[in-house]
Scaffold this active site. Structure first.
Site, PDB file in Angstrom:
ATOM      1  N   SER A 143      28.718 -15.178 -27.886  1.00 46.05           N
ATOM      2  CA  SER A 143      28.239 -16.409 -28.521  1.00 46.05           C
ATOM      3  C   SER A 143      28.166 -16.159 -30.018  1.00 46.05           C
ATOM      4  CB  SER A 143      26.839 -16.727 -27.990  1.00 46.05           C
ATOM      5  OG  SER A 143      26.222 -17.716 -28.791  1.00 46.05           O
ATOM      6  N   TYR A 157      18.598 -13.591 -26.529  1.00 43.88           N
ATOM      7  CA  TYR A 157      19.985 -13.874 -26.128  1.00 43.88           C
ATOM      8  C   TYR A 157      20.952 -13.302 -27.163  1.00 43.88           C
ATOM      9  CZ  TYR A 157      23.948 -17.110 -25.120  1.00 43.88           C
ATOM     10  OH  TYR A 157      25.165 -17.677 -24.822  1.00 43.88           O
TER      11      TYR A 157
HETATM   12  N1  LIG Z   1      27.197 -23.338 -22.866  1.00 46.03           N
HETATM   13  C1  LIG Z   1      27.193 -22.994 -24.153  1.00 46.03           C
HETATM   14  O1  LIG Z   1      26.966 -23.811 -25.064  1.00 46.03           O
HETATM   15  C2  LIG Z   1      27.504 -21.574 -24.530  1.00 46.03           C
HETATM   16  C3  LIG Z   1      27.494 -21.245 -25.902  1.00 46.03           C
HETATM   17  C4  LIG Z   1      27.790 -19.954 -26.268  1.00 46.03           C
HETATM   18  C5  LIG Z   1      28.102 -19.008 -25.285  1.00 46.03           C
HETATM   19  N2  LIG Z   1      28.088 -19.357 -23.976  1.00 46.03           N
HETATM   20  C6  LIG Z   1      28.393 -18.330 -22.973  1.00 46.03           C
HETATM   21  O2  LIG Z   1      29.401 -18.802 -22.090  1.00 46.03           O
HETATM   22  C7  LIG Z   1      29.213 -18.208 -20.806  1.00 46.03           C
HETATM   23  C8  LIG Z   1      29.196 -19.280 -19.741  1.00 46.03           C
HETATM   24  O3  LIG Z   1      28.129 -20.173 -20.021  1.00 46.03           O
HETATM   25  P1  LIG Z   1      27.945 -21.560 -19.241  1.00 46.03           P
HETATM   26  O4  LIG Z   1      27.330 -22.504 -20.191  1.00 46.03           O
HETATM   27  O5  LIG Z   1      29.176 -21.928 -18.503  1.00 46.03           O
HETATM   28  O6  LIG Z   1      26.819 -21.119 -18.166  1.00 46.03           O
HETATM   29  P2  LIG Z   1      26.413 -21.804 -16.777  1.00 46.03           P
HETATM   30  O7  LIG Z   1      24.994 -21.434 -16.552  1.00 46.03           O
HETATM   31  O8  LIG Z   1      26.808 -23.244 -16.746  1.00 46.03           O
HETATM   32  O9  LIG Z   1      27.338 -21.043 -15.721  1.00 46.03           O
HETATM   33  C9  LIG Z   1      27.211 -19.669 -15.551  1.00 46.03           C
HETATM   34  C10 LIG Z   1      27.486 -19.294 -14.116  1.00 46.03           C
HETATM   35  O10 LIG Z   1      27.169 -17.892 -14.025  1.00 46.03           O
HETATM   36  C11 LIG Z   1      26.540 -17.650 -12.785  1.00 46.03           C
HETATM   37  N3  LIG Z   1      25.687 -16.468 -12.864  1.00 46.03           N
HETATM   38  C12 LIG Z   1      24.453 -16.367 -13.441  1.00 46.03           C
HETATM   39  N4  LIG Z   1      23.959 -15.144 -13.246  1.00 46.03           N
HETATM   40  C13 LIG Z   1      24.889 -14.451 -12.558  1.00 46.03           C
HETATM   41  C14 LIG Z   1      24.942 -13.123 -12.064  1.00 46.03           C
HETATM   42  N5  LIG Z   1      23.913 -12.283 -12.221  1.00 46.03           N
HETATM   43  N6  LIG Z   1      26.058 -12.724 -11.401  1.00 46.03           N
HETATM   44  C15 LIG Z   1      27.102 -13.572 -11.218  1.00 46.03           C
HETATM   45  N7  LIG Z   1      27.096 -14.849 -11.655  1.00 46.03           N
HETATM   46  C16 LIG Z   1      26.007 -15.277 -12.330  1.00 46.03           C
HETATM   47  C17 LIG Z   1      25.717 -18.901 -12.520  1.00 46.03           C
HETATM   48  O11 LIG Z   1      25.427 -19.054 -11.139  1.00 46.03           O
HETATM   49  C18 LIG Z   1      26.613 -20.016 -13.077  1.00 46.03           C
HETATM   50  O12 LIG Z   1      27.427 -20.584 -12.070  1.00 46.03           O
HETATM   51  C19 LIG Z   1      27.927 -17.383 -20.895  1.00 46.03           C
HETATM   52  O13 LIG Z   1      28.223 -16.034 -21.147  1.00 46.03           O
HETATM   53  C20 LIG Z   1      27.219 -18.005 -22.077  1.00 46.03           C
HETATM   54  O14 LIG Z   1      26.303 -17.109 -22.668  1.00 46.03           O
HETATM   55  C21 LIG Z   1      27.812 -20.617 -23.576  1.00 46.03           C
END
Ligand SMILES: NC(=O)c1ccc[n+]([C@@H]2O[C@H](COP(=O)([O-])OP(=O)(O)OC[C@H]3O[C@@H](n4cnc5c(N)ncnc54)[C@H](O)[C@@H]3O)[C@@H](O)[C@H]2O)c1
Length: 238
Positions: A143, A157
């Site tokens: 991120s 985070y």
């Molecule tokens: N959404 C944003 O705005 C954003 C911004 C910057 C970075 N990110 C990064 O992008 C990535 C995806 O984010 P997202 O928004 O799609 O998240 P999300 O929560 O929508 O989806 C993440 C998925 O990961 C699964 N998960 C959680 N813990 C787990 C574990 N211990 N083992 C296996 N699976 C697990 C969850 O069940 C979920 O289905 C993350 O690394 C997040 O930090 C997201």
């Protein structure tokens, strides 16, 4: 660079994407499958992994990335994994935004376990086979909070994401000579979070935006790119 007909095709490669049962990861697996990869959809929740796997013609492989024994068993069941995308990162126990000085130390592990240990567990296990076979790609979804300070109360985070970025940079030096690259992506706000997107490209990011970058970094065309962190952020931070 290896001889091949297409520099960006992923035909013949197997990709495992963690946390791909929804959100960004679900977009990543779709793009990788569209580029010809055999895709393994990991998630903590089996039903999420199964739904996405059925949609894209992939294989569901649920396990908890924070549990090293489960990760070992998962990779043993997966067979040879050429491409690992460390995408799981938002704690399912909740994502409280709080000033670090006021944070409950019991919260800290939630972020570090998933965003740093989860990445270490999967990368450690995946590298064994990749290095043995002399080809591999590790891409960690981080991120912008992991590379710049932000006034949005996400220190825990950001610290964990910064750790994962650092891991990619250092491991890249160790495994580059063995044919394996390690890179990280620093995402801006994605469409699954509320709030405005005041970016030069004025919209939130999608899983397809992230998947496209993953597909390129996973391809033979990216053979000489390692240890880098790329913004996928609509131009938010340059
Ligand atoms: N959404 C944003 O705005 C954003 C911004 C910057 C970075 N990110 C990064 O992008 C990535 C995806 O984010 P997202 O928004 O799609 O998240 P999300 O929560 O929508 O989806 C993440 C998925 O990961 C699964 N998960 C959680 N813990 C787990 C574990 N211990 N083992 C296996 N699976 C697990 C969850 O069940 C979920 O289905 C993350 O690394 C997040 O930090 C997201």
């Amino acid at each position: 660079m290896t001889e091949m007909t297409s520099l960006t095709s992923l035909e013949g490669r197997t990709a495992l994407v963690t946390g791909a049962g929804q959100g960004v990861g679900a977009g990543i697996v779709k793009v990788l499958a569209d580029q010809g990869a055999t895709v393994i959809v990991n998630d903590l929740f089996p039903e999420r992994a199964e739904t996405v796997a059925a949609e894209i013609g992939g294989q569901a492989l649920p396990f908890d990335v924070t549990d090293l024994d489960a990760v070992r068993a998962g990779f043993a069941a997966a067979g040879a994994v050429d491409i690992l995308v460390n995408n799981a990162g938002i704690p399912t126990a909740g994502f409280p935004q709080v000033d670090f000085k006021d944070s409950d130390p019991e919260l800290w592990a939630r972020f570090v376990d998933l965003n740093l240990y989860g990445v270490m567990n999967c990368t450690h296990v995946a590298l064994q086979g990749m290095c043995e076979r002399g080809w591999g790609r590790v891409i960690t979804i981080a991120s912008e909070a992991g590379r710049v300070g932000l006034p949005i109360r996400v220190s825990l985070y950001g610290a964990a994401k910064a750790g994962a970025i650092g891991l990619m940079k250092h491991v890249a030096h160790e495994v580059g000579p063995l044919g394996v690259t390690c890179n990280a992506l620093a995402l801006g706000s994605m469409e699954n979070v509320p709030g405005p997107a005041r970016y030069p490209i004025p919209r939130k990011g999608t899983g397809t935006d992230v998947g496209a970058m993953c597909a390129f970094l996973a391809s033979d065309g990216a053979d000489w790119i390692t240890g880098q962190v790329y913004g996928v952020n609509g131009g938010a931070i340059t």
